[in-house]
Design a protein around this motif. Structure first.
Motif, PDB file in Angstrom:
ATOM      1  N   HIS A 124      -5.456   7.266 -12.354  1.00  0.00           N
ATOM      2  CA  HIS A 124      -5.870   6.806 -11.411  1.00  0.00           C
ATOM      3  C   HIS A 124      -4.686   6.636 -10.165  1.00  0.00           C
ATOM      4  CE1 HIS A 124      -9.392   4.758 -11.494  1.00  0.00           C
ATOM      5  NE2 HIS A 124      -9.951   5.321 -11.283  1.00  0.00           N
ATOM      6  N   MET A 161      -3.534   8.512  -6.524  1.00  0.00           N
ATOM      7  CA  MET A 161      -2.623   7.750  -5.438  1.00  0.00           C
ATOM      8  C   MET A 161      -1.773   8.711  -5.234  1.00  0.00           C
ATOM      9  SD  MET A 161      -1.122   4.215  -5.508  1.00  0.00           S
ATOM     10  CE  MET A 161       0.383   5.455  -6.373  1.00  0.00           C
ATOM     11  N   ASN A 195       1.198  -0.904   0.179  1.00  0.00           N
ATOM     12  CA  ASN A 195       0.003   0.243   0.122  1.00  0.00           C
ATOM     13  C   ASN A 195       0.784   1.641   0.142  1.00  0.00           C
ATOM     14  OD1 ASN A 195      -1.072   2.463   0.971  1.00  0.00           O
ATOM     15  ND2 ASN A 195      -3.140   0.345   1.634  1.00  0.00           N
ATOM     16  N   ASP A 228      -4.367   0.183  -3.045  1.00  0.00           N
ATOM     17  CA  ASP A 228      -5.122   0.814  -2.645  1.00  0.00           C
ATOM     18  C   ASP A 228      -6.398   1.507  -2.848  1.00  0.00           C
ATOM     19  OD1 ASP A 228      -3.430   3.922  -1.889  1.00  0.00           O
ATOM     20  OD2 ASP A 228      -4.359   4.530  -3.965  1.00  0.00           O
ATOM     21  N   SER A 279      -7.308   4.412  -3.874  1.00  0.00           N
ATOM     22  CA  SER A 279      -8.038   4.913  -5.505  1.00  0.00           C
ATOM     23  C   SER A 279      -7.753   4.467  -6.718  1.00  0.00           C
ATOM     24  CB  SER A 279      -7.202   6.073  -5.516  1.00  0.00           C
ATOM     25  OG  SER A 279      -5.517   5.933  -5.029  1.00  0.00           O
ATOM     26  N   SER A 331       0.754   4.185   1.106  1.00  0.00           N
ATOM     27  CA  SER A 331       0.496   4.969   2.208  1.00  0.00           C
ATOM     28  C   SER A 331       2.502   4.590   2.889  1.00  0.00           C
ATOM     29  CB  SER A 331      -0.420   5.127   2.803  1.00  0.00           C
ATOM     30  OG  SER A 331      -1.002   3.967   3.885  1.00  0.00           O
ATOM     31  N   ASP A 391      -2.530  12.426  -3.587  1.00  0.00           N
ATOM     32  CA  ASP A 391      -3.085  11.867  -2.666  1.00  0.00           C
ATOM     33  C   ASP A 391      -2.023  11.612  -1.517  1.00  0.00           C
ATOM     34  OD1 ASP A 391      -5.528  12.606  -3.257  1.00  0.00           O
ATOM     35  OD2 ASP A 391      -6.129  10.695  -3.197  1.00  0.00           O
ATOM     36  N   SER A 392      -1.230  11.167  -1.650  1.00  0.00           N
ATOM     37  CA  SER A 392      -0.034  10.743  -0.729  1.00  0.00           C
ATOM     38  C   SER A 392       0.996  11.023  -0.585  1.00  0.00           C
ATOM     39  CB  SER A 392       0.345   9.401  -1.451  1.00  0.00           C
ATOM     40  OG  SER A 392       0.012   8.630  -1.696  1.00  0.00           O
TER      41      SER A 392
END
Length: 185
Positions: free
Chosen positions: A123, A127, A25, A75, A77, A27, A130-131
């Motif tokens: 996508h 991702m 993942n 993920d 997203s 994150s 956002d991260s």
């Protein structure tokens, strides 16, 4: 006899079961340090340090060897699991300067249009936006497919389709390296 045959068949099928592929993942692998890339890889690290880090990740079954190192990414997203392969690029001093990656949805097939490279590029850019809390600039290639770039801070990132189902994502230390580095797979 039927009971023994059933037990033997069960044991054979169990031993033939596919080993679970590494799933990651984002994150868990994107850090705050501008030289930090993912999974402990960072700009400027030596080839030896990269090999040691990759071996540790392989031992932990986070990545697996292949044409480069490979893992599955999961993920929220993304619309499906993505298969990711990467191989770091080094300069003359054996320092890591770029990481070209190839992404492809694990469930891609020609009839799954929602898993096309255009969708995947979008996508992955979402991702990473956002991260990393960044905004990509969007343009198009000569075929009208989207290209996403981020060149304001490190890591510099470029996302572009390779074909109908794969995309290239390049992390680079500078703009020249970003533009000259191509995917390996």
């Amino acid at each position: 006899m039927k009971k023994i045959s059933a037990i033997v068949l069960f044991i054979l099928l169990s031993s033939c079961a596919a080993k679970q592929e590494p799933i990651s993942n984002p994150s868990s692998w994107i850090q705050g340090n501008e030289n930090q890339l993912f999974l402990g890889f960072e700009f400027g690290m030596s080839r030896l340090d990269m090999i040691v880090n990759a071996k540790e990740l392989n031992d932990q079954q986070i990545i697996k060897p292949g044409a480069g190192a490979e893992f599955l990414m999961d993920d929220s997203s993304m619309v499906s699991l993505a298969r990711v392969a990467f191989y770091p690029v080094f300069n003359e001093e054996d320092e890591l300067i770029a990481v070209p990656m190839t992404y492809g949805y694990a469930g891609w097939a020609p009839w799954n249009e929602h898993l096309s490279s255009d969708s995947l590029a979008y996508h992955v850019s979402k991702m990473l936006s956002d991260s990393l809390h960044i905004d990509f600039d969007k343009s198009s290639n000569s075929n009208g497919q989207p290209i996403y770039t981020f060149k304001k801070l490190l890591p510099m990132i470029k996302i572009e389709p390779i074909d109908d189902y794969k995309i290239s994502v390049v992390y680079a230390l500078d703009n020249q390296t970003l533009e000259s580095t191509k995917h390996k797979y």
